[in-house]
Design a protein around this motif. Structure first.
Motif, PDB file in Angstrom:
ATOM      1  N   GLN A  62       0.695  -1.291  -0.051  1.00 19.91           N
ATOM      2  CA  GLN A  62       0.257   0.321  -0.183  1.00 19.91           C
ATOM      3  C   GLN A  62       0.734   1.239  -0.169  1.00 19.91           C
ATOM      4  O   GLN A  62       1.861   1.436   0.577  1.00 19.91           O
ATOM      5  CB  GLN A  62      -1.098   0.300   0.974  1.00 19.91           C
ATOM      6  N   THR A  63       0.911   2.328  -0.441  1.00 18.34           N
ATOM      7  CA  THR A  63       1.001   3.475  -0.971  1.00 18.34           C
ATOM      8  C   THR A  63       0.022   4.573  -1.549  1.00 18.34           C
ATOM      9  O   THR A  63      -0.937   4.439  -1.151  1.00 18.34           O
ATOM     10  CB  THR A  63       2.572   3.071  -1.801  1.00 18.34           C
ATOM     11  N   THR A  64       0.588   5.785  -1.131  1.00 17.62           N
ATOM     12  CA  THR A  64      -0.313   7.076  -1.096  1.00 17.62           C
ATOM     13  C   THR A  64      -0.489   7.037  -2.405  1.00 17.62           C
ATOM     14  O   THR A  64      -1.781   7.689  -2.387  1.00 17.62           O
ATOM     15  CB  THR A  64       0.840   8.089  -0.743  1.00 17.62           C
ATOM     16  N   SER A  65      -0.404   6.886  -3.595  1.00 18.31           N
ATOM     17  CA  SER A  65      -0.316   6.350  -4.978  1.00 18.31           C
ATOM     18  C   SER A  65      -1.676   5.475  -5.337  1.00 18.31           C
ATOM     19  O   SER A  65      -1.915   4.778  -5.572  1.00 18.31           O
ATOM     20  CB  SER A  65       0.315   6.668  -5.704  1.00 18.31           C
ATOM     21  N   THR A 108      -4.098   2.045  -8.779  1.00 18.49           N
ATOM     22  CA  THR A 108      -4.571   3.135  -8.360  1.00 18.49           C
ATOM     23  C   THR A 108      -5.863   3.193  -6.975  1.00 18.49           C
ATOM     24  O   THR A 108      -6.492   3.978  -6.391  1.00 18.49           O
ATOM     25  CB  THR A 108      -4.845   4.763  -9.422  1.00 18.49           C
ATOM     26  N   THR A 168      -6.909  -1.176  -2.388  1.00 22.63           N
ATOM     27  CA  THR A 168      -6.962  -1.111  -0.931  1.00 22.63           C
ATOM     28  C   THR A 168      -6.111  -2.145  -0.258  1.00 22.63           C
ATOM     29  O   THR A 168      -5.726  -3.215  -1.026  1.00 22.63           O
ATOM     30  CB  THR A 168      -8.937  -0.739  -0.805  1.00 22.63           C
ATOM     31  N   ASN A 223       2.314  -1.771   5.766  1.00 25.60           N
ATOM     32  CA  ASN A 223       3.667  -1.512   5.814  1.00 25.60           C
ATOM     33  C   ASN A 223       4.086  -1.460   4.031  1.00 25.60           C
ATOM     34  O   ASN A 223       4.460  -2.212   3.305  1.00 25.60           O
ATOM     35  CB  ASN A 223       4.130  -1.337   6.822  1.00 25.60           C
ATOM     36  N   GLN A 224       4.979  -0.726   4.249  1.00 28.01           N
ATOM     37  CA  GLN A 224       5.935  -0.645   3.198  1.00 28.01           C
ATOM     38  C   GLN A 224       7.379  -1.319   3.075  1.00 28.01           C
ATOM     39  O   GLN A 224       8.135  -1.338   2.692  1.00 28.01           O
ATOM     40  CB  GLN A 224       6.743   0.706   2.447  1.00 28.01           C
TER      41      GLN A 224
END
Length: 390
Positions: free
Chosen positions: A33-36, A76, A79, A106-107
């Motif tokens: 999961q990322t901000t994009s 994009t 989820t 988390n990344q």
């Protein structure tokens, strides 16, 4: 003219080298999961990169209009609850998809390790372990890469005296399952220059082995003292450390351990041997115990193990082959051998492996010189590569 061009094309096209054997690994699919959105990344094996494209699926729905020629995709609309698969496409035909993966919150992924107990040295110095170097390899049958972690305590540079704790090697899955622990024992010193452990599938069975320098007192991943080859005569209760913590006497071995269990598979006398300590440039144990190691395809087809000793003055490299049961010495290169004088003092704190002369076989780039695949000197620049530690 046409005939000449045809001959040239045939000649050039005929220079095809054998392909290296590769581990049988899964797709290595990861979704983060990322901000994009959700970043999806996967592994492209060496035999796929020229003719394979890829389709990405979220919960069974294809996300790309055209097959992808890359190894990553940003969804994009993804989820944290999404599941992803990737399917290879060859000649416009989609093949079986990978196993599905869920999205990391988390990344990064945390892996729990089994912290070894601390202790006290003969000099009454207490110690606790910290994680050192790590390497990856395929240690079991799940198709995923696993981890081999080195534990050290009171690690010393060769130029500094003092006792160290026994060096330990642990095998872990990416889920943090501990597979085994190898204890190298009192007679292997801890420090950056000592234990260059190689993790590689040396015999082509699809599972990596672990190879490193060992000594009397070394226990394999089953908890047994090493006992093969010259280690059958080892006194495993002997402590060869001197008052300065250096280990300048006693047997030295090279051992290959099983990646599955950590079990000892083969042990031979370590090449290059210690010999006279002062022959390496000093008398107290600095230059004699500077080690490097690598895996190289010296015949262009199968991996060989390369172990070295020394680089500031005398430099020696030894190549081994492993057939699944036994280590066999392939060659030794010694800068002290008549005719090799230009190769003395050319090393530094690392080495590299590459096909330096375009013949399909690997060479060892050893600081400012290169050793050919057959164990002879290819060239030396005769440049000083670093300031020797006193």
């Amino acid at each position: 003219m046409k005939t000449l061009l045809l001959i040239i094309c045939v000649f050039i096209g005929g220079q095809v080298f054998a392909q290296h054997a590769m581990e049988q690994l899964d797709r290595g699919l990861v979704a983060v999961q990322t901000t994009s959105g959700v970043f999806v990344s996967w592994r492209i094996p060496g035999d796929e990169w020229q003719q394979t494209t890829y389709n990405v699926y979220r919960n069974g729905q294809k996300l790309n209009d055209l097959p992808l020629e890359v190894s990553n995709f940003v969804d994009t609309e993804g989820t944290i609850g999404s599941n992803y698969t990737v399917a290879p496409v060859v000649n416009e035909i989609e093949e079986a998809a990978s196993d599905p993966v869920s999205v990391w919150a988390n990344q990064y992924q945390e892996i729990g390790l089994d912290l070894p107990a601390g202790g006290t040295t003969p000099a009454n110095e207490s110690y606790s372990y910290t994680v050192g170097d790590m390497s990856t390899g395929h240690l079991n049958d799940d198709g995923a890469l696993d981890l081999v972690v080195k534990w050290e305590a009171l690690a010393r540079d060769n130029s500094h005296s003092g006792y160290t704790a026994p060096v330990l090697l642990d095998g872990y899955t990416l889920e943090g399952v501990k597979l085994w622990r190898i204890d190298l024992g009192l007679n292997i010193r801890a420090g950056a220059h000592y234990t260059q452990f190689m993790v590689y599938d040396l015999d082509g069975d699809g599972i990596a082995e672990i190879a490193c320098k060992t000594a009397p007192g070394t226990k394999d991943g089953l908890g047994n003292f090493i006992s093969k080859g010259p280690a059958a005569l080892a006194n495993h209760t002997a402590d060869y450390r001197n008052s300065g913590g250096y280990i300048l006497s006693g047997p030295e071995y090279l051992t290959v351990f099983s990646g599955r269990t950590g079990e000892e598979l083969s042990t031979v006398a370590y090449q290059p041997p210690r010999g006279n300590v002062s022959d390496w440039g000093d008398g107290y144990g600095n230059r004699v115990d500077r080690f490097l190691a690598a895996v190289a395809y010296l015949d262009g087809e199968k991996p060989s193990l390369v172990m070295t000793r020394g680089y500031y003055t005398r430099a020696v490299l030894a190549a081994y082959d492993f057939d699944g049961n036994q280590l066999t010495l392939r060659w030794v290169f010694d800068s002290n051998t008549p005719g090799n004088g230009a190769y003395a003092g050319q090393g530094n704190h690392n080495l590299s492996v590459a096909d330096a002369d375009g013949d399909g076989r690997d060479e060892i780039i050893f600081g400012s010189c290169t050793i050919d695949d057959d164990g002879t000197g290819l060239y030396s620049t005769d440049w000083d590569t670093g300031m020797p530690c006193m």
